[in-house]
Design an enzyme around this catalytic site. Structure first.
Site, PDB file in Angstrom:
ATOM      1  N   THR A 160       0.857  -1.181   0.000  1.00  0.00           N
ATOM      2  CA  THR A 160       0.000   0.000   0.000  1.00  0.00           C
ATOM      3  C   THR A 160       0.891   1.229   0.000  1.00  0.00           C
ATOM      4  O   THR A 160       1.683   1.443   0.920  1.00  0.00           O
ATOM      5  CB  THR A 160      -0.914   0.009   1.228  1.00  0.00           C
ATOM      6  OG1 THR A 160      -1.718  -1.171   1.215  1.00  0.00           O
ATOM      7  CG2 THR A 160      -1.815   1.239   1.231  1.00  0.00           C
ATOM      8  N   GLU A 212      -3.791  -4.877  -2.756  1.00  0.00           N
ATOM      9  CA  GLU A 212      -4.481  -6.013  -2.139  1.00  0.00           C
ATOM     10  C   GLU A 212      -5.691  -5.521  -1.358  1.00  0.00           C
ATOM     11  O   GLU A 212      -5.709  -4.401  -0.862  1.00  0.00           O
ATOM     12  CB  GLU A 212      -3.517  -6.799  -1.239  1.00  0.00           C
ATOM     13  CG  GLU A 212      -2.833  -5.977  -0.154  1.00  0.00           C
ATOM     14  CD  GLU A 212      -3.681  -5.810   1.080  1.00  0.00           C
ATOM     15  OE1 GLU A 212      -4.654  -6.572   1.246  1.00  0.00           O
ATOM     16  OE2 GLU A 212      -3.391  -4.901   1.871  1.00  0.00           O
ATOM     17  N   LYS A 236      -8.925  -9.118   3.960  1.00  0.00           N
ATOM     18  CA  LYS A 236      -9.378  -8.907   5.335  1.00  0.00           C
ATOM     19  C   LYS A 236      -8.625  -9.863   6.240  1.00  0.00           C
ATOM     20  O   LYS A 236      -8.617 -11.083   5.988  1.00  0.00           O
ATOM     21  CB  LYS A 236     -10.884  -9.162   5.466  1.00  0.00           C
ATOM     22  CG  LYS A 236     -11.750  -8.258   4.626  1.00  0.00           C
ATOM     23  CD  LYS A 236     -13.220  -8.471   4.944  1.00  0.00           C
ATOM     24  CE  LYS A 236     -13.716  -9.875   4.630  1.00  0.00           C
ATOM     25  NZ  LYS A 236     -13.747 -10.178   3.195  1.00  0.00           N
ATOM     26  N   GLY A 293     -19.647  -0.439  17.525  1.00  0.00           N
ATOM     27  CA  GLY A 293     -18.673  -1.075  18.404  1.00  0.00           C
ATOM     28  C   GLY A 293     -17.770  -0.061  19.068  1.00  0.00           C
ATOM     29  O   GLY A 293     -18.175   1.078  19.323  1.00  0.00           O
ATOM     30  N   CYS A 332      -4.412  -1.366   8.578  1.00  0.00           N
ATOM     31  CA  CYS A 332      -4.797  -0.671   7.343  1.00  0.00           C
ATOM     32  C   CYS A 332      -5.603   0.600   7.565  1.00  0.00           C
ATOM     33  O   CYS A 332      -5.159   1.691   7.202  1.00  0.00           O
ATOM     34  CB  CYS A 332      -5.577  -1.627   6.440  1.00  0.00           C
ATOM     35  SG  CYS A 332      -4.601  -2.995   5.809  1.00  0.00           S
ATOM     36  N   LYS A 347      -3.919   3.739   9.437  1.00  0.00           N
ATOM     37  CA  LYS A 347      -2.762   4.240   8.693  1.00  0.00           C
ATOM     38  C   LYS A 347      -3.171   4.811   7.341  1.00  0.00           C
ATOM     39  O   LYS A 347      -2.676   5.873   6.932  1.00  0.00           O
ATOM     40  CB  LYS A 347      -1.756   3.100   8.503  1.00  0.00           C
ATOM     41  CG  LYS A 347      -0.488   3.486   7.751  1.00  0.00           C
ATOM     42  CD  LYS A 347       0.546   2.381   7.786  1.00  0.00           C
ATOM     43  CE  LYS A 347       0.209   1.237   6.869  1.00  0.00           C
ATOM     44  NZ  LYS A 347       0.510   1.540   5.445  1.00  0.00           N
ATOM     45  N   LYS A 371      -9.716  -7.480  15.734  1.00  0.00           N
ATOM     46  CA  LYS A 371     -10.890  -8.143  15.171  1.00  0.00           C
ATOM     47  C   LYS A 371     -10.727  -9.629  15.410  1.00  0.00           C
ATOM     48  O   LYS A 371      -9.631 -10.100  15.747  1.00  0.00           O
ATOM     49  CB  LYS A 371     -11.047  -7.837  13.677  1.00  0.00           C
ATOM     50  CG  LYS A 371      -9.911  -8.363  12.816  1.00  0.00           C
ATOM     51  CD  LYS A 371     -10.107  -8.039  11.354  1.00  0.00           C
ATOM     52  CE  LYS A 371     -11.253  -8.792  10.737  1.00  0.00           C
ATOM     53  NZ  LYS A 371     -11.332  -8.614   9.272  1.00  0.00           N
ATOM     54  N   ARG A 404      -2.477  -4.256  16.260  1.00  0.00           N
ATOM     55  CA  ARG A 404      -2.101  -2.911  15.840  1.00  0.00           C
ATOM     56  C   ARG A 404      -3.300  -1.967  15.922  1.00  0.00           C
ATOM     57  O   ARG A 404      -4.312  -2.185  15.280  1.00  0.00           O
ATOM     58  CB  ARG A 404      -1.524  -2.944  14.428  1.00  0.00           C
ATOM     59  CG  ARG A 404      -0.097  -3.488  14.375  1.00  0.00           C
ATOM     60  CD  ARG A 404       0.413  -3.641  12.970  1.00  0.00           C
ATOM     61  NE  ARG A 404      -0.174  -4.799  12.304  1.00  0.00           N
ATOM     62  CZ  ARG A 404       0.177  -5.212  11.090  1.00  0.00           C
ATOM     63  NH1 ARG A 404       1.108  -4.562  10.422  1.00  0.00           N
ATOM     64  NH2 ARG A 404      -0.399  -6.276  10.550  1.00  0.00           N
TER      65      ARG A 404
END
Length: 434
Positions: free
Chosen positions: A121, A149, A152, A254, A261, A264, A321, A328
């Protein structure tokens, strides 16, 4: 096809392994010799469902190999993927130093025409920088393709094997046709391979993540308003999700988003705007998300008071998750740090992220081996990650182990009416508390 994947982090390892699974000869390169030795022994450094089995099988069948020797790998491959880190700088911009260093090493190792594919990225314009740098260093022909890309964490293997779409950016027709051939086995159900220019492909990655992050912050802000006005965010979410223009995905309230990802990439996109563009919406998305991470701890302080000295709290879920060990920018970090600062003790459990949590918190947190063990002697249970094993617990056992029957549910896993019927004081997100 002979491929080289430079970088054995999350993207590189998943992509390289999945390419090998479809019959290609893939060599994965990394400068970390210890990581390469571990991979050769079949030990995968990240938790991703299904990945370890694929790595071992393709290694045993000699389609997948690992090395620290970039030069040898480049010389034997027609296509070289760059999948290295682009860490966030102090100004929010993505640092592409590792990409350019890799491109330089590839140029020095080339022995003929190569297709260079950037999967890292990276800011819009990175492909142009790769092309200029390599063009100044080698006389061998090459093409530079941008191939972002969209994996998930927790479902990366499935996402790679059955992508919604494949995005290829570039103007070299021959290179694009080779990559279409490479990706063809993964899009047999008819999902498209989209071809565009490099800059549009690079922007696509950021725009996709920004849209998803925006949906999360939006529903979290609506959840706060629902709490204030007495509405139920779950009912609202269900109703708006049936609108085909909105859809049901990424509108679950939540304690905020985290991971490698979204945070950042949102900040990098803001930084890319430079002078003259405020990017007001994305700045608000980031602001809402940071505030949302504090919500659970604020509910705890409202219930128990601002001074939590002598209190102990059980936390279920540490990863950002489910189905990953990645912490992170996980919301759990903000929750735990806030409670520790107020004097509380923490007893935490996560199915996969305990080792990473220990690295982050050290001995400031007690780590349980099982979810119910974390409850022993705690004043309340907090849920920060929606692992499946938390969805249908033994509430009688929870009530027996806690000092008081109090649950703070940051992922809305349980039914408020049922919890109240069972005698719990139950707090959730966007629904009536207490």
């Amino acid at each position: 096809m002979n491929l080289t994947m430079v970088g054995t982090g999350y993207v590189g390892l998943v992509a390289g392994t999945c390419f090998a699974e479809s019959g290609n000869e893939v060599v994965c390169v990394d400068i970390d010799a210890a990581k390469i030795d571990a991979l050769k022994a079949g030990k995968v450094p990240i938790y991703e469902p299904g990945l370890e089995e694929l790595v071992r099988r393709n290694s045993e069948e000699q389609r997948l190999s690992f090395t620290t020797d970039l030069e040898v790998a480049v010389r034997q491959s027609a296509v070289i993927f760059i999948a290295v880190g682009t860490p966030e700088g102090s100004d929010g911009k993505a640092n592409i130093e590792q990409i350019l260093t890799t491109a330089k090493s590839i140029a020095q190792s080339m022995n003929g025409r190569k297709i260079i594919v950037n999967k890292s990225t990276a800011p819009v314009g990175t492909a142009d920088q790769i092309r200029a740098l390599m063009g100044s260093m080698t006389r061998h022909p090459f093409a530079v393709i941008s191939n972002p890309e969209f994996l998930k964490e927790g479902a990366a293997v499935e996402d790679f094997m059955r992508p919604d779409r494949v995005v290829l950016g570039g103007d070299d027709v021959q290179a694009l046709e080779r990559l279409k051939e490479l990706y063809e086995p993964f899009v047999r159900t008819g999902n498209p391979i989209l071809v565009m220019d490099n800059r549009s492909a690079e922007m696509t990655k950021y725009a996709a993540n920004a849209m998803l992050a925006t949906k999360i912050s939006f529903i979290n802000e609506v959840a706060g308003l629902c709490e204030r006005l007495g509405a139920d965010i779950n009912e609202v979410r269900r109703a708006i999700g049936l609108d085909r223009r909105i859809g049901p995905h990424f509108i679950f309230p939540g304690v905020g988003y985290g991971g490698s990802c979204f945070p950042k990439d949102i900040r990098a996109m803001i930084a890319m705007s430079g002078q003259g563009l405020t990017m007001a919406l994305l700045r608000a998305v980031e602001e809402v998300n940071q505030s949302q991470k504090l919500v659970l701890a604020e509910k705890v302080r409202r219930h128990f008071g601002p001074d939590l000295s002598g209190r102990t709290f059980a936390i279920w879920g540490l990863s950002f998750k489910p189905r990953t060990d990645d912490m992170r920018e996980a919301p759990s970090i903000t929750v735990i740090e806030s409670l520790l600062k107020a004097g509380a003790r923490i007893q935490a459990y996560d199915p996969k992220a305990t080792a990473e949590a220990r690295r982050l918190f050290g001995e400031r947190v007690r780590y349980a081996r099982r979810n119910y063990e974390a409850l022993e002697g705690a004043d309340a249970l907090l849920i920060a990650t929606e692992w499946n094993e938390f969805r249908r617990p033994d509430f009688a056992r929870i009530k027996e182990l806690l000092k008081g029957p109090v649950i703070f549910d940051g992922r809305n896993l349980y039914d408020p009416a049922e919890l109240r019927r069972l005698g719990f004081v139950y707090y959730s997100i966007g629904r009536r508390d207490g």
